[in-house]
Design a protein around this motif. Structure first.
Motif, PDB file in Angstrom:
ATOM      1  N   ASP A  47      13.101  -7.506  -6.669  1.00  0.00           N
ATOM      2  CA  ASP A  47      14.199  -6.553  -6.758  1.00  0.00           C
ATOM      3  C   ASP A  47      13.696  -5.152  -7.052  1.00  0.00           C
ATOM      4  OD1 ASP A  47      16.653  -8.303  -6.542  1.00  0.00           O
ATOM      5  OD2 ASP A  47      15.575  -9.299  -8.171  1.00  0.00           O
ATOM      6  N   LEU A  48      12.508  -5.057  -7.642  1.00  0.00           N
ATOM      7  CA  LEU A  48      11.880  -3.768  -7.902  1.00  0.00           C
ATOM      8  C   LEU A  48      10.377  -3.969  -7.952  1.00  0.00           C
ATOM      9  CD1 LEU A  48      12.777  -0.906 -10.221  1.00  0.00           C
ATOM     10  CD2 LEU A  48      10.545  -1.949 -10.512  1.00  0.00           C
ATOM     11  N   ILE A  49       9.667  -3.100  -7.241  1.00  0.00           N
ATOM     12  CA  ILE A  49       8.207  -3.051  -7.331  1.00  0.00           C
ATOM     13  C   ILE A  49       7.847  -1.666  -7.827  1.00  0.00           C
ATOM     14  CG2 ILE A  49       6.016  -3.089  -6.088  1.00  0.00           C
ATOM     15  CD1 ILE A  49       7.247  -5.136  -4.168  1.00  0.00           C
ATOM     16  N   TYR A  50       7.136  -1.646  -8.933  1.00  0.00           N
ATOM     17  CA  TYR A  50       6.617  -0.400  -9.501  1.00  0.00           C
ATOM     18  C   TYR A  50       5.122  -0.369  -9.208  1.00  0.00           C
ATOM     19  CZ  TYR A  50       5.207   2.982 -13.134  1.00  0.00           C
ATOM     20  OH  TYR A  50       4.675   4.046 -13.810  1.00  0.00           O
ATOM     21  N   ALA A  51       4.732   0.472  -8.250  1.00  0.00           N
ATOM     22  CA  ALA A  51       3.334   0.580  -7.852  1.00  0.00           C
ATOM     23  C   ALA A  51       2.683   1.705  -8.647  1.00  0.00           C
ATOM     24  CB  ALA A  51       3.224   0.823  -6.349  1.00  0.00           C
ATOM     25  N   ASP A  52       2.015   1.324  -9.723  1.00  0.00           N
ATOM     26  CA  ASP A  52       1.374   2.282 -10.624  1.00  0.00           C
ATOM     27  C   ASP A  52      -0.143   2.145 -10.569  1.00  0.00           C
ATOM     28  OD1 ASP A  52       1.319   4.324 -12.519  1.00  0.00           O
ATOM     29  OD2 ASP A  52       1.397   2.941 -14.205  1.00  0.00           O
ATOM     30  N   ALA A  53      -0.635   1.643  -9.453  1.00  0.00           N
ATOM     31  CA  ALA A  53      -2.073   1.470  -9.242  1.00  0.00           C
ATOM     32  C   ALA A  53      -2.358   1.734  -7.769  1.00  0.00           C
ATOM     33  CB  ALA A  53      -2.498   0.054  -9.635  1.00  0.00           C
ATOM     34  N   TRP A  54      -3.605   1.798  -7.425  1.00  0.00           N
ATOM     35  CA  TRP A  54      -3.997   2.055  -6.034  1.00  0.00           C
ATOM     36  C   TRP A  54      -3.405   1.008  -5.087  1.00  0.00           C
ATOM     37  CZ3 TRP A  54      -6.592   6.503  -4.862  1.00  0.00           C
ATOM     38  CH2 TRP A  54      -7.003   6.644  -3.544  1.00  0.00           C
ATOM     39  N   PRO A  55      -3.614  -0.315  -5.347  1.00  0.00           N
ATOM     40  CA  PRO A  55      -3.018  -1.328  -4.454  1.00  0.00           C
ATOM     41  C   PRO A  55      -1.495  -1.277  -4.525  1.00  0.00           C
ATOM     42  CG  PRO A  55      -4.749  -2.294  -5.808  1.00  0.00           C
ATOM     43  CD  PRO A  55      -4.472  -0.924  -6.362  1.00  0.00           C
ATOM     44  N   GLY A  56      -0.886  -1.352  -3.373  1.00  0.00           N
ATOM     45  CA  GLY A  56       0.564  -1.273  -3.298  1.00  0.00           C
ATOM     46  C   GLY A  56       1.072   0.142  -3.169  1.00  0.00           C
ATOM     47  N   LYS A  57       0.149   1.089  -3.269  1.00  0.00           N
ATOM     48  CA  LYS A  57       0.497   2.501  -3.157  1.00  0.00           C
ATOM     49  C   LYS A  57      -0.391   3.138  -2.085  1.00  0.00           C
ATOM     50  CE  LYS A  57       1.151   5.075  -7.068  1.00  0.00           C
ATOM     51  NZ  LYS A  57       0.813   5.962  -8.218  1.00  0.00           N
ATOM     52  N   PHE A  58      -1.650   3.289  -2.363  1.00  0.00           N
ATOM     53  CA  PHE A  58      -2.573   3.907  -1.407  1.00  0.00           C
ATOM     54  C   PHE A  58      -3.275   2.885  -0.524  1.00  0.00           C
ATOM     55  CE2 PHE A  58      -2.168   7.135  -4.728  1.00  0.00           C
ATOM     56  CZ  PHE A  58      -1.797   8.219  -3.951  1.00  0.00           C
ATOM     57  N   ASP A  91      -2.655  -1.386   0.843  1.00  0.00           N
ATOM     58  CA  ASP A  91      -1.745  -2.543   0.860  1.00  0.00           C
ATOM     59  C   ASP A  91      -0.274  -2.148   0.759  1.00  0.00           C
ATOM     60  OD1 ASP A  91      -3.977  -4.628   0.676  1.00  0.00           O
ATOM     61  OD2 ASP A  91      -4.309  -3.453  -1.156  1.00  0.00           O
ATOM     62  N   LEU A  92       0.046  -0.922   1.179  1.00  0.00           N
ATOM     63  CA  LEU A  92       1.422  -0.434   1.080  1.00  0.00           C
ATOM     64  C   LEU A  92       2.379  -1.279   1.914  1.00  0.00           C
ATOM     65  CD1 LEU A  92       3.567   1.629   0.189  1.00  0.00           C
ATOM     66  CD2 LEU A  92       2.854   3.056   2.116  1.00  0.00           C
ATOM     67  N   ASP A  93       2.010  -1.590   3.150  1.00  0.00           N
ATOM     68  CA  ASP A  93       2.918  -2.355   4.003  1.00  0.00           C
ATOM     69  C   ASP A  93       3.237  -3.718   3.401  1.00  0.00           C
ATOM     70  OD1 ASP A  93       3.157  -0.315   5.879  1.00  0.00           O
ATOM     71  OD2 ASP A  93       1.471  -1.050   7.075  1.00  0.00           O
ATOM     72  N   ARG A  94       2.235  -4.346   2.804  1.00  0.00           N
ATOM     73  CA  ARG A  94       2.467  -5.656   2.182  1.00  0.00           C
ATOM     74  C   ARG A  94       3.414  -5.518   0.988  1.00  0.00           C
ATOM     75  NH1 ARG A  94       3.965 -10.365   2.699  1.00  0.00           N
ATOM     76  NH2 ARG A  94       3.256 -11.809   1.127  1.00  0.00           N
ATOM     77  N   ALA A  95       3.216  -4.490   0.177  1.00  0.00           N
ATOM     78  CA  ALA A  95       4.105  -4.277  -0.969  1.00  0.00           C
ATOM     79  C   ALA A  95       5.537  -4.046  -0.493  1.00  0.00           C
ATOM     80  CB  ALA A  95       3.620  -3.100  -1.811  1.00  0.00           C
ATOM     81  N   LEU A  96       5.710  -3.191   0.492  1.00  0.00           N
ATOM     82  CA  LEU A  96       7.054  -2.892   0.991  1.00  0.00           C
ATOM     83  C   LEU A  96       7.725  -4.131   1.571  1.00  0.00           C
ATOM     84  CD1 LEU A  96       6.363   0.561   2.669  1.00  0.00           C
ATOM     85  CD2 LEU A  96       7.598   0.143   0.515  1.00  0.00           C
ATOM     86  N   ALA A  97       6.954  -5.008   2.200  1.00  0.00           N
ATOM     87  CA  ALA A  97       7.509  -6.233   2.781  1.00  0.00           C
ATOM     88  C   ALA A  97       8.062  -7.166   1.709  1.00  0.00           C
ATOM     89  CB  ALA A  97       6.443  -6.947   3.605  1.00  0.00           C
ATOM     90  N   LEU A  98       7.622  -7.004   0.462  1.00  0.00           N
ATOM     91  CA  LEU A  98       8.064  -7.879  -0.630  1.00  0.00           C
ATOM     92  C   LEU A  98       9.296  -7.358  -1.363  1.00  0.00           C
ATOM     93  CD1 LEU A  98       4.570  -8.792  -2.125  1.00  0.00           C
ATOM     94  CD2 LEU A  98       5.966 -10.145  -0.538  1.00  0.00           C
ATOM     95  N   LYS A 118      13.131  -6.854  -1.726  1.00  0.00           N
ATOM     96  CA  LYS A 118      14.368  -7.474  -1.238  1.00  0.00           C
ATOM     97  C   LYS A 118      15.329  -6.412  -0.702  1.00  0.00           C
ATOM     98  CE  LYS A 118      14.472 -11.192  -4.668  1.00  0.00           C
ATOM     99  NZ  LYS A 118      15.249 -11.758  -5.797  1.00  0.00           N
ATOM    100  N   PRO A 119      16.252  -6.777   0.181  1.00  0.00           N
ATOM    101  CA  PRO A 119      17.316  -5.842   0.559  1.00  0.00           C
ATOM    102  C   PRO A 119      18.065  -5.379  -0.692  1.00  0.00           C
ATOM    103  CG  PRO A 119      17.295  -7.726   2.038  1.00  0.00           C
ATOM    104  CD  PRO A 119      16.338  -8.039   0.911  1.00  0.00           C
ATOM    105  N   GLY A 120      18.259  -4.083  -0.804  1.00  0.00           N
ATOM    106  CA  GLY A 120      18.860  -3.507  -1.997  1.00  0.00           C
ATOM    107  C   GLY A 120      17.855  -3.292  -3.115  1.00  0.00           C
ATOM    108  N   GLY A 121      16.633  -3.742  -2.897  1.00  0.00           N
ATOM    109  CA  GLY A 121      15.578  -3.612  -3.894  1.00  0.00           C
ATOM    110  C   GLY A 121      14.938  -2.238  -3.868  1.00  0.00           C
ATOM    111  N   ILE A 122      14.187  -1.968  -4.914  1.00  0.00           N
ATOM    112  CA  ILE A 122      13.613  -0.642  -5.151  1.00  0.00           C
ATOM    113  C   ILE A 122      12.097  -0.715  -5.132  1.00  0.00           C
ATOM    114  CG2 ILE A 122      13.416   1.220  -6.856  1.00  0.00           C
ATOM    115  CD1 ILE A 122      16.189   0.133  -7.958  1.00  0.00           C
TER     116      ILE A 122
END
Length: 170
Positions: free
Chosen positions: A89-100, A102-109, A111-115
């Motif tokens: 429901d919310l992913i807080y990317a406060d590190a390199w992975p998921g931000k700079f 592996d971004l596409d993988r993080a975004l794929a996780l 949910k609709p309406g999620g942040i």
């Protein structure tokens, strides 16, 4: 860098908007952002927080570990994202992975309406040479994401909030 009080307050508010939510923090650090999220979560919500540094995550584990809503994972964020099957429901990317990375993988996780939330997008004193170019490219990319509504907040350390409007292909 740790999450400042403005970012923490926003995190607390955002997770409170998702009762019973499933949350992911990429970059536990010593647990400051984690504690803000736990403070906003209800009793049925769950938070998974991932970090590669056992020393700083041990601090979070010592202070926050007894909270049964929290699962601390000592693993590379990219590896975690590559193997994740849950959505959040919310992913807080406060590190390199998921931000700079592996971004596409993080975004794929998300949910609709999620942040999806990132911070530290305004120039920071600890940025290495050339990081400003990477940050600018990420900001540009996040603001035009398909399937998300995004807002750039030139506030606190510089935040971008992206809300998934629907799943790809739906």
């Amino acid at each position: 860098m740790h999450s400042d009080a403005f970012t923490g307050s926003l995190l607390r508010t955002l997770v409170a908007s998702k009762p019973g939510g499933a949350f992911l923090e990429l970059g536990t650090g010593c647990g400051l952002g984690t504690s803000w999220m736990l403070d906003g979560m209800d009793a049925s919500a769950r938070l998974t927080s991932v970090d590669t540094d056992p020393v700083v995550q041990a601090i979070a584990r010592d202070v926050l570990g007894p909270d049964l809503r929290l699962r601390l994972v000592l693993e590379d964020g990219g590896d975690f994202l590559a193997n994740a099957t849950d959505t959040f429901d919310l992913i807080y990317a406060d590190a390199w992975p998921g931000k700079f990375s592996d971004l596409d993988r993080a975004l794929a996780l998300v949910k609709p309406g999620g942040i999806y939330l990132v911070d530290d997008m305004l120039p920071q004193p600890n940025w290495p040479d050339g990081h400003d170019v990477k940050a600018a490219a990420l900001i540009e990319r996040l603001l035009v994401l398909q399937d998300f509504q995004s807002t750039w907040l030139e506030w606190s350390t510089g935040l971008i909030i992206c809300v998934r409007t629907h799943c790809p292909g739906a």
